[in-house]
Design a protein around this motif. Structure first.
Motif: not given
Length: 187
Positions: A175-179, A184-187
């Motif tokens: 999750e940290r790497d995605r943000f 990616a946008k948070p859901r």
């Protein structure tokens, strides 16, 4: 220039030496000559004369044929003639307990590669100005590139890598790497 042509040019300059042209896959580019151990330095001196001008030392290595052949080692020298844009390969066969005269008197650049062969194969170069270990520690016993060198470590191949983080840590890292990438946008 072929190996036979080179031999014809150097033979008068080194009386008593018997040379042999060796077949090789790249003989058209780098002719190969078998040189007697006792005549190596004189042969290299003859290879420097006008018309041949093999004045540059490229490298030297060794091949260990233990236990299948006597003499045990082939020393393989590569010399270059920059003026003629030519190369020659010299092979010298020696036994494990024999020494060979150093080429560092003719080609100063041969000093370090000869030290490497001394260190890893145990080949002694007579007249070398600084013949000591180059890669292995001074207290090291043996010569690691000899085929009879005892291999003392046995380890089974590792076929998997154990997971070093918990499942929760893994999800949090993803999750940290995605943000951080902003992909990616948070859901």
């Amino acid at each position: 220039m072929t190996a036979e042509e080179i031999i014809a040019r150097i033979a008068p300059a080194v009386p008593g030496a018997t040379y042999e042209a060796l077949a090789s896959a790249d003989a058209a580019v780098t002719p190969a000559i078998l040189v007697p151990r006792e005549q190596l330095v004189a042969t290299c001196g003859a290879l420097q004369m006008p018309g041949l001008e093999f004045v540059a030392f490229s490298d030297v290595t060794a091949v260990d044929f233990h236990p299948n052949r006597t003499p045990r080692f082939d020393l393989v020298y590569h010399l270059v003639s920059p003026h003629r844009r030519a190369r020659v390969r010299l092979k010298v066969r020696i036994n494990a307990q024999e020494a060979i005269e150093t080429l560092s008197t003719v080609y100063p650049g041969a000093g370090w590669p000869e030290r490497e062969l001394y260190d890893l194969f145990g080949i002694v170069f007579d007249g070398h100005p600084d013949l000591r270990r180059l890669m292995m520690p001074d207290e090291w016993e043996g010569h690691p590139l000899r085929k009879d060198y005892p291999v003392q470590l046995r380890k089974d191949a590792q076929t998997y890598m154990p997971l070093q983080v918990t499942e929760e840590e893994f999800r949090a890292n993803m999750e940290r790497d995605r943000f951080q990438r902003g992909s990616a946008k948070p859901r």
